[in-house]
Design a protein around this motif. Structure first.
Motif, short mmCIF file in Angstrom:
data_model
loop_
_atom_site.label_atom_id
_atom_site.label_comp_id
_atom_site.label_asym_id
_atom_site.label_seq_id
_atom_site.Cartn_x
_atom_site.Cartn_y
_atom_site.Cartn_z
N LYS A 63 40.44 37.58 44.77
CA LYS A 63 39.86 36.85 43.64
C LYS A 63 40.30 37.47 42.32
O LYS A 63 40.61 36.76 41.36
CB LYS A 63 38.33 36.85 43.76
N TYR A 83 43.90 36.47 41.51
CA TYR A 83 43.93 35.08 41.06
C TYR A 83 43.51 34.97 39.60
O TYR A 83 44.22 34.38 38.77
CB TYR A 83 43.02 34.26 41.97
N TYR A 84 42.38 35.57 39.27
CA TYR A 84 41.92 35.47 37.89
C TYR A 84 42.76 36.30 36.93
O TYR A 84 42.86 35.99 35.75
CB TYR A 84 40.42 35.79 37.79
N GLU A 105 44.18 34.87 33.50
CA GLU A 105 44.10 35.62 32.23
C GLU A 105 45.46 35.67 31.54
O GLU A 105 45.57 35.43 30.33
CB GLU A 105 43.62 37.05 32.50
N ILE A 141 40.42 25.92 37.30
CA ILE A 141 40.40 27.39 37.30
C ILE A 141 39.59 28.02 38.44
O ILE A 141 39.53 29.25 38.49
CB ILE A 141 39.91 27.95 35.95
N ASP A 142 39.00 27.23 39.32
CA ASP A 142 38.45 27.85 40.54
C ASP A 142 38.90 27.09 41.79
O ASP A 142 38.20 27.05 42.79
CB ASP A 142 36.92 27.99 40.48
N SER A 163 35.54 39.42 37.32
CA SER A 163 36.81 38.90 36.82
C SER A 163 36.65 37.49 36.24
O SER A 163 37.39 37.11 35.33
CB SER A 163 37.88 38.89 37.92
N VAL A 164 35.69 36.73 36.74
CA VAL A 164 35.51 35.38 36.21
C VAL A 164 35.01 35.45 34.77
O VAL A 164 35.56 34.78 33.88
CB VAL A 164 34.52 34.57 37.08
N THR A 168 37.77 36.68 32.49
CA THR A 168 38.78 35.65 32.26
C THR A 168 38.28 34.60 31.28
O THR A 168 39.01 34.19 30.37
CB THR A 168 39.16 34.99 33.60
#
Length: 268
Positions: A139, A142-143, A147, A161-162, A178-179, A182
């Motif tokens: 995860k 990915y984020y 970013e 974005i998810d 991280s979410v 970001t």
């Protein structure tokens, strides 16, 4: 006024119908603005068409742009046709993509991460057998890419974005900051995110992103836009009214679209 900035057509190899079919669908569904945003070629590859069935070939790109611009003129006064593209984000090729896109009069560019850690985010088996720590790592990777795409300055919009939750519903619950990090970076760089209603066509159901992410996006001042991510003309504008209602409930007052890369604000 209704708009839809995320549509595809047969050129990418996994959508149905011509660009004209999507423009006509936009008119039927009461849109004032329709953005055409098919998948860009893999410019970093030495091949003409790196991924048949996923993205158009390099030689088709200028033809695609010319077709959209002609339809923009033809449908003037009936519906505002915008020239967009959905671009993959590869950090190692970012400058190449930037240089190519600067040659054309895009109204907007959607930056979408489809490959993370070298594997498609839609790979149904990518999470099998991973430990909790490995899920967090995936995860974060990915984020991290999202970013970087927000900081790149290439994009006006970040796509779905998810979407990594498409075939792994527990993705949203994987614990990491991280979410939030970001979303803060997206807000600081003044990039919009889309509410993408194509999640309903995947195993996860619903839209991208989930409400919890939208609530945090509002907190960080992130602007939002709408994209059906239609791969068949019938899905143009899909769930527009429902998305508008939900955004109001969350607390958003407006959403945006882009014309000549300038933000156009539409009250909710």
């Amino acid at each position: 006024m209704k708009f839809d900035l995320h549509t595809h057509h047969e050129r990418c190899g996994h959508a149905v119908g011509t660009i004209r079919d999507y423009v006509e669908a936009g008119i039927r569904h009461g849109l004032s603005v329709i953005g055409i945003s098919d998948h860009s070629p893999y410019f970093g590859s030495t091949k003409e068409r790196e991924q048949p069935g996923i993205a158009m070939g390099k030689s088709e790109f200028a033809i695609y742009i010319d077709e959209v611009l002609k339809l923009k003129q033809e449908y003037s006064g009936k519906i505002d046709v915008l020239l967009g593209v959905e671009s993959d984000f590869f950090p190692e090729h970012a400058e190449l993509y930037r240089q190519i896109y600067e040659q054309y009069p895009f109204d907007y560019i959607i930056g979408s991460v489809h490959l993370s850690g070298g594997t498609s985010i839609f790979n149904k088996t990518r999470f099998q057998g991973l430990t909790d720590a490995q899920l967090v790592e995936q995860k974060d990777i990915y984020y991290g890419l999202i970013e970087q795409s927000a900081r790149s300055g290439i994009f006006q919009i970040l796509g779905h974005i998810d979407a990594m939750r498409a075939y792994f519903v527990p993705f949203s619950a994987v614990p990491t900051d991280s979410v939030d990090r970001t979303l803060q970076i997206i807000g600081e760089n003044d990039v919009a995110i889309e509410i993408n209603t194509s999640g309903k066509t995947k195993a996860c159901g619903g839209w991208y992103p989930v409400d919890e992410v939208l609530e945090r996006a509002l907190h960080y001042g992130v602007r939002v836009t709408f994209g059906s991510d239609a791969h068949v003309p019938e899905r143009v504008g899909d769930d527009w009214d429902e998305v508008s209602k939900r955004l109001k409930e969350i607390g958003f007052k407006e959403w945006v679209y882009f014309k000549q890369k300038e933000r156009q604000i539409v009250p909710l």
